[in-house]
Write an enzyme that holds these catalytic residues in place. Structure first.
Site, PDB file in Angstrom:
ATOM      1  N   GLU A 114     -42.583   5.038 -14.110  1.00  0.00           N
ATOM      2  CA  GLU A 114     -41.836   3.787 -13.922  1.00  0.00           C
ATOM      3  C   GLU A 114     -40.985   3.834 -12.649  1.00  0.00           C
ATOM      4  O   GLU A 114     -40.881   2.849 -11.924  1.00  0.00           O
ATOM      5  CB  GLU A 114     -40.964   3.524 -15.164  1.00  0.00           C
ATOM      6  CG  GLU A 114     -41.814   3.162 -16.382  1.00  0.00           C
ATOM      7  CD  GLU A 114     -41.055   3.233 -17.702  1.00  0.00           C
ATOM      8  OE1 GLU A 114     -40.428   4.293 -17.967  1.00  0.00           O
ATOM      9  OE2 GLU A 114     -41.076   2.262 -18.470  1.00  0.00           O
ATOM     10  N   GLU A 134     -45.351   7.458 -23.680  1.00  0.00           N
ATOM     11  CA  GLU A 134     -44.301   7.174 -24.672  1.00  0.00           C
ATOM     12  C   GLU A 134     -44.854   7.018 -26.083  1.00  0.00           C
ATOM     13  O   GLU A 134     -44.194   7.372 -27.054  1.00  0.00           O
ATOM     14  CB  GLU A 134     -43.535   5.887 -24.282  1.00  0.00           C
ATOM     15  CG  GLU A 134     -42.556   6.057 -23.137  1.00  0.00           C
ATOM     16  CD  GLU A 134     -43.174   5.861 -21.762  1.00  0.00           C
ATOM     17  OE1 GLU A 134     -44.419   5.872 -21.647  1.00  0.00           O
ATOM     18  OE2 GLU A 134     -42.399   5.715 -20.800  1.00  0.00           O
TER      19      GLU A 134
HETATM   20  N1  CO8 Z   1     -37.739  15.747 -20.854  1.00  0.00           N
HETATM   21  C1  CO8 Z   1     -37.092  16.913 -21.026  1.00  0.00           C
HETATM   22  N2  CO8 Z   1     -37.594  18.105 -20.679  1.00  0.00           N
HETATM   23  C2  CO8 Z   1     -38.846  18.103 -20.156  1.00  0.00           C
HETATM   24  C3  CO8 Z   1     -39.579  16.921 -19.974  1.00  0.00           C
HETATM   25  C4  CO8 Z   1     -38.975  15.698 -20.336  1.00  0.00           C
HETATM   26  N3  CO8 Z   1     -39.571  14.508 -20.154  1.00  0.00           N
HETATM   27  N4  CO8 Z   1     -40.786  17.258 -19.450  1.00  0.00           N
HETATM   28  C5  CO8 Z   1     -40.787  18.586 -19.315  1.00  0.00           C
HETATM   29  N5  CO8 Z   1     -39.620  19.094 -19.748  1.00  0.00           N
HETATM   30  C6  CO8 Z   1     -39.219  20.511 -19.777  1.00  0.00           C
HETATM   31  C7  CO8 Z   1     -39.905  21.240 -20.896  1.00  0.00           C
HETATM   32  O1  CO8 Z   1     -39.223  21.053 -22.138  1.00  0.00           O
HETATM   33  C8  CO8 Z   1     -39.827  22.679 -20.393  1.00  0.00           C
HETATM   34  O2  CO8 Z   1     -38.526  23.135 -20.610  1.00  0.00           O
HETATM   35  P1  CO8 Z   1     -38.295  24.697 -21.113  1.00  0.00           P
HETATM   36  O3  CO8 Z   1     -38.862  25.543 -20.003  1.00  0.00           O
HETATM   37  O4  CO8 Z   1     -36.809  24.792 -21.263  1.00  0.00           O
HETATM   38  O5  CO8 Z   1     -39.070  24.822 -22.375  1.00  0.00           O
HETATM   39  C9  CO8 Z   1     -40.002  22.530 -18.880  1.00  0.00           C
HETATM   40  O6  CO8 Z   1     -39.676  21.159 -18.588  1.00  0.00           O
HETATM   41  C10 CO8 Z   1     -41.408  22.778 -18.419  1.00  0.00           C
HETATM   42  O7  CO8 Z   1     -42.279  21.961 -19.183  1.00  0.00           O
HETATM   43  P2  CO8 Z   1     -43.554  22.524 -19.982  1.00  0.00           P
HETATM   44  O8  CO8 Z   1     -43.351  23.939 -20.389  1.00  0.00           O
HETATM   45  O9  CO8 Z   1     -43.891  21.523 -21.066  1.00  0.00           O
HETATM   46  O10 CO8 Z   1     -44.669  22.479 -18.820  1.00  0.00           O
HETATM   47  P3  CO8 Z   1     -46.240  22.320 -18.996  1.00  0.00           P
HETATM   48  O11 CO8 Z   1     -46.821  22.597 -17.675  1.00  0.00           O
HETATM   49  O12 CO8 Z   1     -46.748  23.069 -20.161  1.00  0.00           O
HETATM   50  O13 CO8 Z   1     -46.443  20.743 -19.330  1.00  0.00           O
HETATM   51  C11 CO8 Z   1     -46.037  18.387 -19.070  1.00  0.00           C
HETATM   52  C12 CO8 Z   1     -46.065  19.774 -18.384  1.00  0.00           C
HETATM   53  C13 CO8 Z   1     -47.461  17.961 -19.463  1.00  0.00           C
HETATM   54  C14 CO8 Z   1     -45.481  17.391 -18.058  1.00  0.00           C
HETATM   55  C15 CO8 Z   1     -45.153  18.466 -20.333  1.00  0.00           C
HETATM   56  O14 CO8 Z   1     -43.906  19.037 -19.970  1.00  0.00           O
HETATM   57  C16 CO8 Z   1     -44.871  17.139 -20.967  1.00  0.00           C
HETATM   58  O15 CO8 Z   1     -45.715  16.582 -21.648  1.00  0.00           O
HETATM   59  N6  CO8 Z   1     -43.633  16.604 -20.740  1.00  0.00           N
HETATM   60  C17 CO8 Z   1     -43.205  15.376 -21.360  1.00  0.00           C
HETATM   61  C18 CO8 Z   1     -43.840  14.196 -20.694  1.00  0.00           C
HETATM   62  C19 CO8 Z   1     -43.417  12.926 -21.373  1.00  0.00           C
HETATM   63  O16 CO8 Z   1     -43.698  12.659 -22.525  1.00  0.00           O
HETATM   64  N7  CO8 Z   1     -42.730  12.071 -20.584  1.00  0.00           N
HETATM   65  C20 CO8 Z   1     -42.273  10.788 -21.067  1.00  0.00           C
HETATM   66  C21 CO8 Z   1     -40.922  10.945 -21.663  1.00  0.00           C
HETATM   67  S1  CO8 Z   1     -40.385   9.435 -22.417  1.00  0.00           S
HETATM   68  C22 CO8 Z   1     -39.835   8.503 -21.117  1.00  0.00           C
HETATM   69  O17 CO8 Z   1     -39.873   8.868 -19.992  1.00  0.00           O
HETATM   70  C23 CO8 Z   1     -39.276   7.192 -21.507  1.00  0.00           C
HETATM   71  C24 CO8 Z   1     -38.063   6.848 -20.712  1.00  0.00           C
HETATM   72  C25 CO8 Z   1     -37.490   5.593 -21.213  1.00  0.00           C
HETATM   73  C26 CO8 Z   1     -36.319   5.856 -22.047  1.00  0.00           C
HETATM   74  C27 CO8 Z   1     -35.840   4.590 -22.624  1.00  0.00           C
HETATM   75  C28 CO8 Z   1     -34.470   4.603 -23.140  1.00  0.00           C
HETATM   76  C29 CO8 Z   1     -34.004   5.723 -24.002  1.00  0.00           C
END
Ligand code: CO8
Length: 260
Positions: A114, A134
């Site tokens: 976004e 999401e």
């Molecule tokens: N939020 C918080 N922490 C995150 C996020 C996130 N979106 N993405 C990654 N991280 C963190 C992980 O928890 C991890 O932390 P730690 O090392 O402390 O465990 C670190 O970043 C590295 O991530 P991964 O170990 O998961 O790395 P991978 O290479 O295995 O995977 C991915 C990478 C595929 C990107 C995976 O991290 C993932 O799926 N992340 C989440 C993606 C996601 O779902 N994003 C959408 C979130 S919802 C959103 O954005 C809506 C916003 C609107 C809000 C509306 C109002 C409230």
């Protein structure tokens, strides 16, 4: 003003702004959103800055979304407020007076996709993955993804991406109109800098009017939008740059822009 989660370099009228939370894949928590709002207000007001490049720190992510750990305990009113806060920031980026180029260097998911869509132009590195996952968290996009994505890729492709939560790679993103250009990750910043430098060298009043004409005109009925464009076209003839640009062409010399 000090910033904990952002890095800024300004060189030759181009600001390179980096979201710097690589350990959390540059996910956006409320302090970072607040810093981005303050930073964009500062950059929009800085006459030295003509173009802004927005990127994420590290090689893995542009922005992996809103910070899920912060979102998880929110109640409905707090969640609405976080959505409104980020939507306001993204509007400031899209409708602000400076050109913003997204240098998308890896995951651009959820709020990261976004944010990328609020930029005027998106250059993606070949390892980029865009998506609105999401649905996998039991929510819908809340930072205007349901509105900006269909405007870029069409209604049914946007629905497919949001219903499935699937990611698309950079090549597919370019094919569907979500990315404007795809380059090797090593070339990303240089490509963005080159484009930014070229845009910064153009007459800035006209650049701002192009941005206004496209952004505002697309929200109008077409006849009104044509009339609006004619008004802005007329306004160009009040600028020194119109006089200089046309005189320079007729005198067969390069124009010297005054940006007024
Ligand atoms: N939020 C918080 N922490 C995150 C996020 C996130 N979106 N993405 C990654 N991280 C963190 C992980 O928890 C991890 O932390 P730690 O090392 O402390 O465990 C670190 O970043 C590295 O991530 P991964 O170990 O998961 O790395 P991978 O290479 O295995 O995977 C991915 C990478 C595929 C990107 C995976 O991290 C993932 O799926 N992340 C989440 C993606 C996601 O779902 N994003 C959408 C979130 S919802 C959103 O954005 C809506 C916003 C609107 C809000 C509306 C109002 C409230």
């Amino acid at each position: 003003m000090s910033y904990e989660n952002l890095l800024l370099e300004i060189d030759n009228h181009v600001a390179l702004l980096t979201i710097n939370r690589p350990k959390a894949l540059n996910s956006l928590n409320p302090p970072t959103i607040d810093e981005l709002s303050r930073m964009f207000a500062e950059l929009q007001a800085n006459p030295e800055v003509k173009v802004i490049i927005l990127t994420g720190a590290g090689e893995k992510a542009f922005v992996a979304g809103g910070d899920i750990s912060v979102m998880q305990p929110l109640g409905p009113l707090e969640a609405r407020s976080v959505a409104q806060q980020a939507q306001q920031l993204f509007n400031e980026i899209e409708y602000g007076n400076k050109v913003v180029i997204g240098a998308i260097n890896g995951y651009a998911l959820g709020g990261g996709c976004e944010l990328a869509m609020a930029c005027d132009i998106r250059i993606a590195s070949d390892n980029t993955k865009f998506g609105q996952p999401e649905i996998n968290l039991g929510i819908i996009p809340g930072w205007a993804g349901t509105q900006r994505l269909p405007r870029l890729v069409g209604k049914s492709k946007a629905k497919e991406l949001m219903f499935t939560g699937d990611m698309v790679d950079a090549v597919e993103a370019e094919r569907i109109g979500l990315a404007d250009r795809v380059v090797n990750q090593t070339d990303l910043l240089e490509t963005a800098q080159q484009m930014a430098g070229k845009i910064a060298s153009k007459p800035q009043v006209a650049i701002g009017l192009i941005k206004e004409a496209i952004n505002n005109g697309l929200e109008m009925e077409s006849q009104k939008a044509f009339a609006y464009e004619a008004e802005l076209f007329g306004l160009c003839f009040a600028t020194e740059d119109q006089k200089e640009g046309m005189a320079a062409f007729l005198e067969k010399r390069p124009a010297v822009w005054k940006n007024k």
